[in-house]
Design an enzyme around this catalytic site. Sequence first.
Site, PDB file in Angstrom:
ATOM      1  N   HIS A  78      -2.565   6.847   4.358  1.00  0.00           N
ATOM      2  CA  HIS A  78      -1.458   5.903   4.606  1.00  0.00           C
ATOM      3  C   HIS A  78      -0.115   6.422   4.104  1.00  0.00           C
ATOM      4  O   HIS A  78       0.732   5.653   3.640  1.00  0.00           O
ATOM      5  CB  HIS A  78      -1.772   4.540   3.967  1.00  0.00           C
ATOM      6  CG  HIS A  78      -1.126   3.388   4.698  1.00  0.00           C
ATOM      7  ND1 HIS A  78      -1.146   2.096   4.241  1.00  0.00           N
ATOM      8  CD2 HIS A  78      -0.433   3.354   5.871  1.00  0.00           C
ATOM      9  CE1 HIS A  78      -0.505   1.303   5.073  1.00  0.00           C
ATOM     10  NE2 HIS A  78      -0.064   2.052   6.076  1.00  0.00           N
TER      11      HIS A  78
ATOM     12  N   CYS B 276       0.785  -1.231   0.000  1.00  0.00           N
ATOM     13  CA  CYS B 276       0.000   0.000   0.000  1.00  0.00           C
ATOM     14  C   CYS B 276       0.821   1.288   0.000  1.00  0.00           C
ATOM     15  O   CYS B 276       0.721   2.094  -0.925  1.00  0.00           O
ATOM     16  CB  CYS B 276      -0.940   0.013   1.204  1.00  0.00           C
ATOM     17  SG  CYS B 276      -2.077  -1.377   1.281  1.00  0.00           S
TER      18      CYS B 276
END
Length: 588
Positions: free
Chosen positions: A143, A79
């Site tokens: 993130h 990610c």
Amino acid sequence: MMEHWSSLIILSLVGVLLQVCELTSVPDSRPNVLLIMADDLGIGDLGCFGNVTLRTPNIDRLCKEGVKLTQHISAEALCTPSRSAFLTGRYPVRTGMVSREVYRRHYVFNSLGVKGGLPLNETTFAATLKKQGYSTALIGKWHQGLNCKYRNDYCHHPNHYGFDYFYGMPHTLTGSCWPDPSLPTELAIESKLWFCMELIIIAVLTLTVGKLIRLFSIPWWIIIGIILFGFYMAFSWFSSLQISIYWDCILMRQQEITEQPMKAERSGSIMLKEAVSFIERNKDRPFLLFYSFLHVHIPLPTTNEFFGRSKHSLYGDNVEEMDFFVGKLLDALDAKDLKNNTIVYFASDHGGHLEIMKGNIHLGGFNEIYRGGKGMAGWEGGIRVPGIVRWPGILPAGKVIEEPTSLMDIFPTLTALVGATLPQDRVIDGRDLMPLLKGEVEHSEHEFMYHYCGVFLHAVRWHPRNSSTVWKVHYMTPVFNPEGAIGCFDILYCPCTGENVIHHDPPLLFELSRDPSESNPLSPADEPQYNSVIRIVANAVEQHQKTIKIVPEQLTLYNDNIVGLRPCCGVFPFCFCDKETENSTIKL
């Protein structure tokens, strides 16, 4: 005579004013941009990419009305690095969003209590479009870091990277985020504990002042005992909150924490409402909306309306709910008559997570014929993702492009689209997709694509110019376990380096155009071009590595969980709040 000239001047001024008014009344014709990114979605999870058991009618419609990219590649199979590359158009190794650690948990930001983040000197597509007058928003998963030096300094907040508006999750979903049946009880306990702490503080202040002014006599040991009891109560509460749901599973609106911990099952509905509201607010001006799904990352929080609807357990339910939300986003464009003037892009940040199991039930994505998955370095299953681009009237509907393209291409594509200039002081690895999408050229500008696992180069893709052939060279591959498995099931994430990685000398060679599943490695005995291909790719790697500058590795140096950096809604450690109401959800 003077009256005559005065009349002429007045008439001229009136004419100029009318022209100005006419010009200002013309709506801005620059296209809006809606970028939709799924989390951990496999390329084989969508109907338009071959799935016949999951129902994804809205994404399939988007695919039918737009251009489908069948060789769309993520810069990394995890990610944090893949998303940094998407935002900047640059390989993560250039921005420092990488790690050289053995354990893969250090290859993404593992909590909100870390110092690292996307370096502030990096330019994102949001910052570029904002400078061109676009209203910009990120709704969903970030993130890319949050704090630097102290709690709530928010130095790595999306607002600092060109996003005017942010609503969503600054971290990522973790297994503890959902379900949590004890949450209502703990919220009730927390509110009473803080009330008790307030009483203790008032009591200590009252007793101390009263003793100092000799209003009454009380032993100091009683006051000290009350203070110590308060510290004990706070420490006991803090010690009981060490699981990540309290510190990482949070929602923010701009720089305000709205839910800590979040109610994950309703978060998707609230985010959808935020996105629709943003579209409505900006219907008369060009906007960029990056809708970054929490779907379909574990633990797969799903509303009751979709629970049990699919043929593929909870994962399938979550995919079908995601498709429903995509449909609502497209409906919002239609409702404001924005469809024809909005570029819609859909992709996943990387491939599906093969190793995620609950008993015998698979809770990860399906990567179709492609080998490997999330976290597996250069194998196709971890980096080949669905790609769809729709722009009615500009891009041909139903077109399929099998040329190599990249998530990193979005940055230069949008930059060219709005007439901006790419940064000249750094290497941009993405390419402008518009000529390929429009059919003005037949072949991708990507000749070589480099597939990293952290700082380690595991594989290289070579697409010779003016050719349909695509070669893939693997220098390193992870060891799957247990023996005969299709992933690293004993540790959940395959390593990038160490004893569980095989170094291939000579390298493995595949021709993806004939063997997309990477099943049959070629050798000099059965491929006359083997030595030539290996040599050309090696030369390309040598030239590429000369362009890599040494930068601080955010995920190596700054990925330790620090208590003092954890965001807190309230008075630490009583960090609980719920500023959303039940009517914030959209009725399904």
